[in-house]
Design an enzyme around this catalytic site. Sequence first.
Site, PDB file in Angstrom:
ATOM      1  NE  ARG A  60      -3.205   2.736   2.499  1.00  0.00           N
ATOM      2  CZ  ARG A  60      -3.148   3.649   3.475  1.00  0.00           C
ATOM      3  NH1 ARG A  60      -2.520   3.395   4.593  1.00  0.00           N
ATOM      4  NH2 ARG A  60      -3.732   4.816   3.329  1.00  0.00           N
ATOM      5  CG  HIS A 109      -1.035   9.164   2.998  1.00  0.00           C
ATOM      6  ND1 HIS A 109      -1.169   7.811   3.262  1.00  0.00           N
ATOM      7  CD2 HIS A 109      -0.650   9.716   4.161  1.00  0.00           C
ATOM      8  CE1 HIS A 109      -0.873   7.569   4.529  1.00  0.00           C
ATOM      9  NE2 HIS A 109      -0.548   8.713   5.098  1.00  0.00           N
ATOM     10  CD  GLU A 165      -4.594   8.102   9.602  1.00  0.00           C
ATOM     11  OE1 GLU A 165      -4.171   9.207   9.996  1.00  0.00           O
ATOM     12  OE2 GLU A 165      -4.200   7.019  10.074  1.00  0.00           O
ATOM     13  CG  ASN A 219      -4.952   3.735   8.540  1.00  0.00           C
ATOM     14  OD1 ASN A 219      -4.999   2.761   7.789  1.00  0.00           O
ATOM     15  ND2 ASN A 219      -4.476   4.909   8.155  1.00  0.00           N
ATOM     16  CE1 TYR A 274       0.176   3.218  13.257  1.00  0.00           C
ATOM     17  CE2 TYR A 274      -1.882   4.161  12.482  1.00  0.00           C
ATOM     18  CZ  TYR A 274      -0.587   3.753  12.241  1.00  0.00           C
ATOM     19  OH  TYR A 274      -0.048   3.882  10.981  1.00  0.00           O
ATOM     20  CD  GLU A 294      -1.483   4.308   7.858  1.00  0.00           C
ATOM     21  OE1 GLU A 294      -1.241   4.771   8.991  1.00  0.00           O
ATOM     22  OE2 GLU A 294      -1.645   5.017   6.850  1.00  0.00           O
TER      23      GLU A 294
END
Length: 506
Positions: free
Chosen positions: A105, A150, A195, A336, A338, A405
């Site tokens: 990606r 991005h 995002e 994504n 985290y 991600e």
Amino acid sequence: MMNFIYLHCFILFVLLHGVISDHRNVLDSRVCFDDKFSFGVATASYQIEGAWNVSGKGESIWDRYTHAHPDMVVDRSNADVADGSYYKVKEDVALMVKLGIGFYRFSIAWSRILPIGLSNYVNEDGIRYYKELLAELRRNHITPVATMYHFDLPQNLQELGGWTNPIMADYFVDYARVLLDTFGDEIKIWLTFNEPYTFCEDGYGGIEAPGANSSGFEDYLCGHNVLRAHGMVYRMFDKEYRKKIGGHMGITLDFSWLEPATTSVEDQQAAETARQFYFGWFAHPIFSKYGDYPPVMRSMIDANSKRQGFYHSRLPYFTSKEVEMIRGAYDFLGLNHYTTYLVKHGSRRISLQPSFIDDMNVIKFQRDEWPKTNSSWLKVVPWGFRKALNWVRVNYRNPKTLITENGVAFERGLHDTKRVNYIDSYLRSLHAAIHQDGCYVIGYAYWSLLDNFEWTRGFSERFGLHEVDYQSPNLTRTPRLSAKYFTSVAKTGCLPNSYADYTYDI
Ligand SMILES: *[C@@H]1O[C@H](CO)[C@@H](O)[C@H](O)[C@H]1NC(C)=O
Ligand SMILES: *[C@@H]1O[C@H](CO)[C@@H](O)[C@H](O)[C@H]1NC(C)=O
Ligand SMILES: *[C@@H]1O[C@H](CO)[C@@H](O)[C@H](O)[C@H]1NC(C)=O
Ligand SMILES: *[C@@H]1O[C@H](CO)[C@@H](O)[C@H](O)[C@H]1NC(C)=O
């Protein structure tokens, strides 16, 4: 005697059987993803490419921002050179081949393809660069997954107000058309945006590029136009390209899990409100059955706007046509994830100064005892991954999901056992979400292939499976222990039971 021997054999058989099945249980207890599940790595153009002013590339808002405000980046660095990936197509793809991954990606720099952002002038060198990357990936049977945007808007378009200007959606459609016409034969998996929460809130509500610092106002304008742009590009893809070139289109949204701090009704509600503001802002219009902004966002921002004396809500309204255009505009969700936060209810203080945080009215924090990383915002909380995935499953009818991600920064060095433990614990949580809860997840990308320019954190935070030596003119890449771990995962589809399983050379 016969009976005794028979009994003896029987007992022996039972004992042996027990031993054998115990052994099989050990094997069964290995955490394995199924054959179709794919592992990959992720990067983004500005963070790795360098060559910011080479061969016709135009200036982006991150070029401008880091040059004009070096003080806004912790180590006063910029990504003029970064990882030099623009010059290292073969070298970087070779790293991926060693990892044994199925997909890569990456993102395309708008200003490398269209230097001033507009479709009247296409930069041939930009096309050449991505074509070379795609050819190298194809040669090595690695599937490209491309993000159109991005964070690196062409600076020329920022002069027009960037994402606060509704016309940006039309220019994004033009750019997307150039990409689909040029790369559509080779790229079959597309993400429109990465995002939007982050770049609208940090860039327009905060002081990252372009640094509008206008929370509760320009962030909402940005979100509105990005949602329109996404819907318009998806509908164009669906109508004009899908039959001709095939492929799949989605959007990548970031979702930190938001857990109520206590079992009180107020905190449960606050956590749900926070999920709707941080994630639902972009997810609800696209992925919910109903479309449009989350009702709680609509009502809270409308009410606050009124109290603050605005004639119009600070959160713009979609036309009913726009609601329908955006609703369902996906083939899959790029997610994504985290970390996790705890949420308490807020004080209901309404200031005259608009702000996203005031509109949401919750208090967000993390536990001190959660394991720290090298990013102040990122604590290691693997169970939150499973909860986030299940919230998506329940609220949005279990959409096909690609983890675009997941990753972590720790102190420099090659023996990164903490990163190995992070990935391993998050993959176990993901496995449970898929195999115990039925979440429809088709693949996982680690962020990132390489250490890279981490926005306003500069080069101080290292997320790479490979360490980059920024002191060497070669920008030498060296695999970390986590690269070996990830190779084992990508090649076998199973999580190794011990370090011994993957300490071979790569
Ligand atoms: C490109 O930028 C570098 C700084 O990163 C500068 O030294 C160089 O002169 C620039 N090249 C051109 C052609 O503007
Ligand atoms: C951003 O806006 C806030 C509130 O208006 C202000 O206090 C702050 O100084 C601004 N920051 C920058 C870097 O402009
Ligand atoms: C991250 O690491 C850098 C360099 O080792 C250090 O300066 C910084 O304080 C660390 N940040 C955190 C939040 O641990
Ligand atoms: C840089 O790369 C070149 C070509 O691969 C190699 O000959 C040289 O030894 C490298 N230098 C360093 C400092 O790694």
